[in-house]
Write an enzyme that holds these catalytic residues in place. Sequence first.
Site, PDB file in Angstrom:
ATOM      1  N   GLU A 152      88.463  18.183 100.853  1.00  0.00           N
ATOM      2  CA  GLU A 152      87.963  19.338 101.621  1.00  0.00           C
ATOM      3  C   GLU A 152      88.320  19.188 103.082  1.00  0.00           C
ATOM      4  O   GLU A 152      88.417  18.074 103.592  1.00  0.00           O
ATOM      5  CB  GLU A 152      86.432  19.416 101.520  1.00  0.00           C
ATOM      6  CG  GLU A 152      85.920  19.724 100.139  1.00  0.00           C
ATOM      7  CD  GLU A 152      84.405  19.978 100.151  1.00  0.00           C
ATOM      8  OE1 GLU A 152      83.782  19.889 101.217  1.00  0.00           O
ATOM      9  OE2 GLU A 152      83.882  20.255  99.069  1.00  0.00           O
ATOM     10  N   LYS A 156      87.757  18.746 106.897  1.00  0.00           N
ATOM     11  CA  LYS A 156      86.659  18.104 107.655  1.00  0.00           C
ATOM     12  C   LYS A 156      86.569  18.766 109.023  1.00  0.00           C
ATOM     13  O   LYS A 156      87.532  18.788 109.777  1.00  0.00           O
ATOM     14  CB  LYS A 156      86.897  16.600 107.820  1.00  0.00           C
ATOM     15  CG  LYS A 156      85.720  15.888 108.490  1.00  0.00           C
ATOM     16  CD  LYS A 156      85.929  14.380 108.551  1.00  0.00           C
ATOM     17  CE  LYS A 156      84.668  13.588 108.815  1.00  0.00           C
ATOM     18  NZ  LYS A 156      83.971  13.890 110.029  1.00  0.00           N
ATOM     19  N   ARG A 185      71.128  17.044 111.516  1.00  0.00           N
ATOM     20  CA  ARG A 185      71.309  15.755 110.859  1.00  0.00           C
ATOM     21  C   ARG A 185      70.166  14.792 111.191  1.00  0.00           C
ATOM     22  O   ARG A 185      69.846  13.895 110.439  1.00  0.00           O
ATOM     23  CB  ARG A 185      72.642  15.184 111.341  1.00  0.00           C
ATOM     24  CG  ARG A 185      72.956  13.888 110.710  1.00  0.00           C
ATOM     25  CD  ARG A 185      74.372  13.548 110.980  1.00  0.00           C
ATOM     26  NE  ARG A 185      74.584  12.196 110.531  1.00  0.00           N
ATOM     27  CZ  ARG A 185      75.742  11.629 110.459  1.00  0.00           C
ATOM     28  NH1 ARG A 185      76.813  12.286 110.790  1.00  0.00           N
ATOM     29  NH2 ARG A 185      75.864  10.400 110.043  1.00  0.00           N
ATOM     30  N   LYS A 202      85.836   9.848 103.886  1.00  0.00           N
ATOM     31  CA  LYS A 202      86.469  10.650 104.949  1.00  0.00           C
ATOM     32  C   LYS A 202      87.800  10.007 105.334  1.00  0.00           C
ATOM     33  O   LYS A 202      87.964   8.795 105.247  1.00  0.00           O
ATOM     34  CB  LYS A 202      85.544  10.755 106.161  1.00  0.00           C
ATOM     35  CG  LYS A 202      85.161   9.436 106.779  1.00  0.00           C
ATOM     36  CD  LYS A 202      84.218   9.621 107.955  1.00  0.00           C
ATOM     37  CE  LYS A 202      83.659   8.290 108.386  1.00  0.00           C
ATOM     38  NZ  LYS A 202      82.825   8.318 109.555  1.00  0.00           N
TER      39      LYS A 202
END
Length: 589
Positions: A255, A257, A277, A430
């Site tokens: 996906e 980022k 967050r 990531k």
Amino acid sequence: MKFSRLIRSFEKLEKTSSRNAMINVLAELIKEATMKNIDKICYFVLGEIDAGYKNIHLGIGDEMAKSAIALAAGVNKQKVEEEMKEVGDLGEVAYKLVGAKQKGGEDFFTFEDALSVETVHTGLLKIATAVGSGSQEIKKKALAAMLESANPKERRYLARLATGEIRLGVGDMTVLDALAAAFLGSKKNRADLEHAYNICSDIGYVAKVLAKRGLEGVRRIRIALNRPIRPMLAQRVSEMSEIMEKIGSEVVAAEEKYDGERIQAHKEGTKVKLFSRRLTDVTDQFPEVVESVSKHIKAEKAILDGEVVAYDFDKDVFCPFQKLMQRRRKYNVKEYTEKIPVKYMLFDILYINGKSYMRKSYPERRKKLEQIVENEKYIDITRRVTSSELKEIDEFFQDCIQRCLEGMVCKSCADNSYYRAGAREWLWIKWKESYASDLSDTLDLVVVGAYAGKGKRGGTYGALLCAAYNHDEDMFQTVCKLGTGFSDKQLGRLPDKLKDAKRDRPPARVLVTKEMEADYWFAPKYILEVRGSEITESPAHTCNWREGENRGLALRFPRFERWRPGKASDQATSVQEVAGMFLGQKMEK
Ligand code: ATP
């Protein structure tokens, strides 16, 4: 429970920097707690009055606290200011001054342990809920009245609790360890409690359920609307090919980022709440996102996960993180909503119409997400490719970089690719563009100390001592001394920026070698992003400390990149991640 009993533990906690000793003190305290106060005890030891996400703020600044102390002590505010200059802690001032009036023999003071944990909590909640005109006066008088009815030691901690300066150095994981020790026999049994905490984000609630229903009750704690879930995090690798090895499924979803702010949206009918967050309620910051979620999510109730990113609608491109930072504001929200528009890029769904989706696989969750999101100006679903070929994944990554995105997040498509709240595991990996430096990624480190500046840097700090977070031990372990990358302006501002975290001795849960002893100490509060050249073994730093070999890990040639205000100290790069990076480097060589 008498407030004075709680304070006996506070005093012991203040005197120790050993985490095991802290856990023992807390476990003893918790064993004496009842159903009525166990949650409050947990909040108080963390310096809070309720779960963070509830946004309950006392609204007592230093000035108001000084006025309240003056009122309770029967002195003018100037006297409080003078004492404050001398002792530098409002708790100490309250201890000294209000006590002085008491010695003067006014008989409405009682020397008995008049306050209980419950009455203090009720009093502080009343202060927090006073709003509107006249509320400042109400708050001040209520605090003064509490100080008056307290004994000297109680006043010390009351003033500190009221101003959010409890300074015990206890972390969430240490409280969970203590709960495990008190109820489950050993801190080793923390995992179930931690899992429940990750789902409900309320330590007081976990404690209460544990006291009432035992471990089985805690295991049954479920996701709920309007209660944020700790976000799932991504691992990192040092080579792209490792993604396919580690992720645990043949087919991988890559996906885009985005470099924005992680936001969890809770929708209940037309009402929407947004959580950051750090699990704070940021609903008011993004009115266009609230409206979009309310109108364009085809579900009565839902919990969604995604990234809010600044967006240039004229050029149809995402903007850098710095732009979004300007939307972090309490005032002029409308003006900045127009000036810096955002897009909410959705990548996950955790709950829909009464049903939890946490234990569904990523492909199932994604399918559901695609069914319920109506594309519109301010809301969209992350673009992605799915493939079992590294080449295709790499092409997608290159395309992301071309379009100025941060990189990609690869996601496992395995049957067990559940949403793992609060966990940083291999289900998400990531991959960002390798910048000029050798290290493929930056570290988010916590400032724990500073060294006095000399020469050109006189009057400010010459370097900062930075630490990574050890999740298992709930400790901060140092990894570098950081002196480069700051502009002159940033350097000059350091003392002011860090001043509210300043402590006169090494804070609890910070592990430092003799060699790295700092001139100034800071409670672990401020996070900065640091780029370095490589990780090396070092006897000077305690990160991933190996007892027998007397050495830890250090980041070489660290360089300041930016502050990370959106992160809490326990969301800093972990010691385990640094160790992983070190291993990765070794394998490359
Ligand atoms: P970084 O500093 O690299 O952004 P981080 O430490 O803030 O990382 P990580 O968990 O390491 O957080 O990286 C994942 C973060 O990337 C998420 O918290 C989220 O904010 C952001 N993100 C952007 N796009 C995506 C995406 N498609 N899927 C998941 N997370 C994404």
